[in-house]
Design a protein around this motif. Structure first.
Motif, PDB file in Angstrom:
ATOM      1  N   TYR A 213      28.841 113.532 -26.818  1.00 52.65           N
ATOM      2  CA  TYR A 213      29.870 113.641 -25.785  1.00 52.65           C
ATOM      3  C   TYR A 213      29.965 115.058 -25.253  1.00 52.65           C
TER       4      TYR A 213
ATOM      5  N   GLY B 201      25.018 110.513 -24.097  1.00 53.09           N
ATOM      6  CA  GLY B 201      23.886 109.721 -24.557  1.00 53.09           C
ATOM      7  C   GLY B 201      24.115 109.252 -25.980  1.00 53.09           C
ATOM      8  N   THR B 202      23.216 108.434 -26.454  1.00 62.09           N
ATOM      9  CA  THR B 202      23.282 107.926 -27.823  1.00 62.09           C
ATOM     10  C   THR B 202      21.917 108.080 -28.473  1.00 62.09           C
TER      11      THR B 202
ATOM     12  N   ALA C  52      20.584 110.562 -19.340  1.00 61.12           N
ATOM     13  CA  ALA C  52      20.624 111.291 -20.610  1.00 61.12           C
ATOM     14  C   ALA C  52      19.330 112.075 -20.736  1.00 61.12           C
TER      15      ALA C  52
ATOM     16  N   LYS D  76      26.602 109.348 -31.170  1.00 63.71           N
ATOM     17  CA  LYS D  76      27.101 109.340 -29.793  1.00 63.71           C
ATOM     18  C   LYS D  76      27.381 110.787 -29.413  1.00 63.71           C
TER      19      LYS D  76
ATOM     20  N   GLU E 215      18.981 108.862 -25.841  1.00 62.19           N
ATOM     21  CA  GLU E 215      18.739 107.684 -25.012  1.00 62.19           C
ATOM     22  C   GLU E 215      19.787 107.571 -23.915  1.00 62.19           C
ATOM     23  N   THR E 216      19.381 106.985 -22.775  1.00 61.16           N
ATOM     24  CA  THR E 216      20.292 106.733 -21.666  1.00 61.16           C
ATOM     25  C   THR E 216      21.223 105.583 -22.024  1.00 61.16           C
ATOM     26  N   VAL E 217      22.498 105.742 -21.658  1.00 62.83           N
ATOM     27  CA  VAL E 217      23.507 104.738 -21.995  1.00 62.83           C
ATOM     28  C   VAL E 217      24.254 104.304 -20.737  1.00 62.83           C
ATOM     29  N   PHE E 218      24.431 103.012 -20.559  1.00 63.13           N
ATOM     30  CA  PHE E 218      25.262 102.452 -19.501  1.00 63.13           C
ATOM     31  C   PHE E 218      24.933 103.033 -18.127  1.00 63.13           C
TER      32      PHE E 218
ATOM     33  N   GLN F 105      23.860 105.915 -17.288  1.00 62.91           N
ATOM     34  CA  GLN F 105      23.999 107.368 -17.160  1.00 62.91           C
ATOM     35  C   GLN F 105      22.673 108.042 -17.445  1.00 62.91           C
TER      36      GLN F 105
ATOM     37  N   LEU G 249      30.464 110.582 -22.028  1.00 67.94           N
ATOM     38  CA  LEU G 249      29.351 110.192 -22.883  1.00 67.94           C
ATOM     39  C   LEU G 249      28.064 110.773 -22.319  1.00 67.94           C
TER      40      LEU G 249
END
Length: 136
Positions: free
Chosen positions: A95, A107-108, A132, A93, A125-128, A130, A105
């Protein structure tokens, strides 16, 4: 860029194996911090939390606080996997550290644990919902 170095812990009675992961650097990560005058997003202060699977936290990198989207960590994480465990991924993750608010955040990344020595770039990778960008 991330480097993996798998090695056996005990050749006589193999109960599992140790993995050493080196998180070398990131490139072209998303900018989360706004410029004071233009209000455009221009930089980030990134750090990475490292997990075995999705729930076993292994640690975190230091924060690169020089307003950076191309950080260099060069930090090692060593962990043991038992033969009977089915954990086959590292979960990262990324940050952006903020002083006055919670970290953002960025990305992951899910990396399958390789069976041989490997050094390569992995896309963030794009998260929620957002945006990335970049690679580790």
């Amino acid at each position: 860029m991330t480097k993996f170095l798998p090695f056996l812990k005990n050749n006589n009675n193999i109960q599992g194996y140790d993995i050493q992961m080196t998180l070398l650097r990131g490139r072209d990560l998303v900018a989360k911090d706004r410029h004071l005058i233009t209000r455009q997003r221009t930089t980030s202060d990134p750090y990475v939390e490292v997990f075995l699977g999705i729930d076993q936290r292994l640690g975190k990198t230091r924060t690169i606080s020089k307003n950076c989207i191309n950080p260099e960590w060069n930090e090692k994480f060593t962990f043991h996997i038992e033969n009977n465990k089915k954990t086959g991924v590292i979960f990262l993750k990324i940050y952006d550290e903020d002083v006055l608010t919670d970290a953002d955040l960025m990305g992951t990344l899910i990396i399958p644990i390789p069976q041989q020595i490997i050094t390569k770039w992995y896309p963030v990778e794009t998260v929620f919902g957002q945006n990335a960008t970049g690679e580790l």
